[in-house]
Design an enzyme around this catalytic site. Sequence first.
Site, PDB file in Angstrom:
ATOM      1  N   SER A   4      30.488 -90.535 103.180  1.00  0.00           N
ATOM      2  CA  SER A   4      30.601 -90.990 104.563  1.00  0.00           C
ATOM      3  C   SER A   4      31.705 -92.029 104.728  1.00  0.00           C
ATOM      4  CB  SER A   4      29.269 -91.582 105.034  1.00  0.00           C
ATOM      5  OG  SER A   4      28.947 -92.744 104.293  1.00  0.00           O
ATOM      6  N   TYR A  44      26.357 -92.451 107.036  1.00  0.00           N
ATOM      7  CA  TYR A  44      25.442 -91.321 107.159  1.00  0.00           C
ATOM      8  C   TYR A  44      23.984 -91.777 107.135  1.00  0.00           C
ATOM      9  CZ  TYR A  44      29.089 -87.737 106.341  1.00  0.00           C
ATOM     10  OH  TYR A  44      30.172 -86.906 106.429  1.00  0.00           O
ATOM     11  N   GLY A  45      23.723 -92.855 106.426  1.00  0.00           N
ATOM     12  CA  GLY A  45      22.347 -93.328 106.284  1.00  0.00           C
ATOM     13  C   GLY A  45      21.708 -93.775 107.576  1.00  0.00           C
ATOM     14  N   CYS A  98      27.482 -89.036  97.814  1.00  0.00           N
ATOM     15  CA  CYS A  98      26.715 -89.722  98.852  1.00  0.00           C
ATOM     16  C   CYS A  98      25.253 -89.335  98.681  1.00  0.00           C
ATOM     17  CB  CYS A  98      27.231 -89.301 100.231  1.00  0.00           C
ATOM     18  SG  CYS A  98      26.255 -89.934 101.623  1.00  0.00           S
ATOM     19  N   THR A 153      22.765 -89.908 100.738  1.00  0.00           N
ATOM     20  CA  THR A 153      22.193 -89.384 101.977  1.00  0.00           C
ATOM     21  C   THR A 153      22.615 -87.940 102.207  1.00  0.00           C
ATOM     22  OG1 THR A 153      22.121 -91.588 102.979  1.00  0.00           O
ATOM     23  CG2 THR A 153      22.061 -89.703 104.471  1.00  0.00           C
ATOM     24  N   CYS A 207      22.851 -95.921  96.864  1.00  0.00           N
ATOM     25  CA  CYS A 207      23.919 -95.583  97.811  1.00  0.00           C
ATOM     26  C   CYS A 207      25.235 -95.854  97.092  1.00  0.00           C
ATOM     27  CB  CYS A 207      23.813 -96.427  99.073  1.00  0.00           C
ATOM     28  SG  CYS A 207      25.229 -96.273 100.214  1.00  0.00           S
ATOM     29  N   THR A 208      26.191 -94.945  97.227  1.00  0.00           N
ATOM     30  CA  THR A 208      27.435 -95.097  96.468  1.00  0.00           C
ATOM     31  C   THR A 208      28.308 -96.237  96.983  1.00  0.00           C
ATOM     32  OG1 THR A 208      28.482 -93.353  97.818  1.00  0.00           O
ATOM     33  CG2 THR A 208      27.486 -92.694  95.716  1.00  0.00           C
ATOM     34  N   HIS A 209      27.985 -96.790  98.135  1.00  0.00           N
ATOM     35  CA  HIS A 209      28.690 -97.996  98.576  1.00  0.00           C
ATOM     36  C   HIS A 209      28.289 -99.216  97.740  1.00  0.00           C
ATOM     37  CE1 HIS A 209      29.617 -95.656 102.201  1.00  0.00           C
ATOM     38  NE2 HIS A 209      30.485 -96.601 102.535  1.00  0.00           N
TER      39      HIS A 209
END
Length: 280
Positions: A26, A57-58, A88, A90, A199-201
């Site tokens: 995202s 996206y979450g 991602c 999500t 979460c990949t962030h």
Amino acid sequence: MTPRTASLAPFIPRDGERHCVGVFDSGLGGLSVLRVLSSTLAGVRWLYAADSGHAPYGERSATHVLDRSDRITRFLRDQGARVVVLACNTATAVAIDALRARHRDLSFVGMEPGLKPALQHSARARVGVMATEATLRSPRFEALLSRWKGEAEVVCVPCPGLAQAIESGDPEAPAVRALVARYTAPLRAQAVDTVVLGCTHYPWVAPLIQEALGPAVHLIDTAQAVAAQTARVLSDPNALADESGCLPVQAYTSGDTRTLQQFAQRHLPALDWHVARLPV
């Protein structure tokens, strides 16, 4: 949890042709996965799509996430990708099953919160999961959680706003620090000893999370498992060989191209970045 891939023949490039792998998220979070992929796999032509114009996206509906995931998958396929990595959590939770059914000519690798390695690592059987609201409420995550029910106490903390704050391009901004402090507080209160970054962030703020939780808490990031699964999908004995030179990445974003360019060059300087607008 080791990501699964479609059960079809692996794509093997012709002599002299690079593997082409598409990676999407995202926004900027998936770059934490591409960082590991690109350092692990050689001889790959990378495509990266950051859907920052629709991030995070979450905090989107499942219908919206599926629609965007399908559009981006079609675009990456049209650019030559035969393997698509959903970097991602999500998008994986919401869309990967549908994508596998719709695009049988492609192989997919997805992300899932690493509950299994977290439980294996936890000495006190007290595990935390930091993730988006959409990931935590998805049937896919609920099934994963029920699979390990009884093995440990799992404290799930939804983190609304954190991925979006990281999208600003400054992982150490005061707003980011404030959100990290807020969302790590219940994990400290529950005395967890292992925390899954769902979460990949979040790997971009792992130092802040570690600082807030203390050095005794172990953080779990599944990017390395995703890289290993991608190598298996490629089924190329040369995929893990060393290769000198700066690997090219053609990147696309539905957000600001300068933000992606600057963030990518700052955090993944070993790659040769070419950034354009995402046309879907």
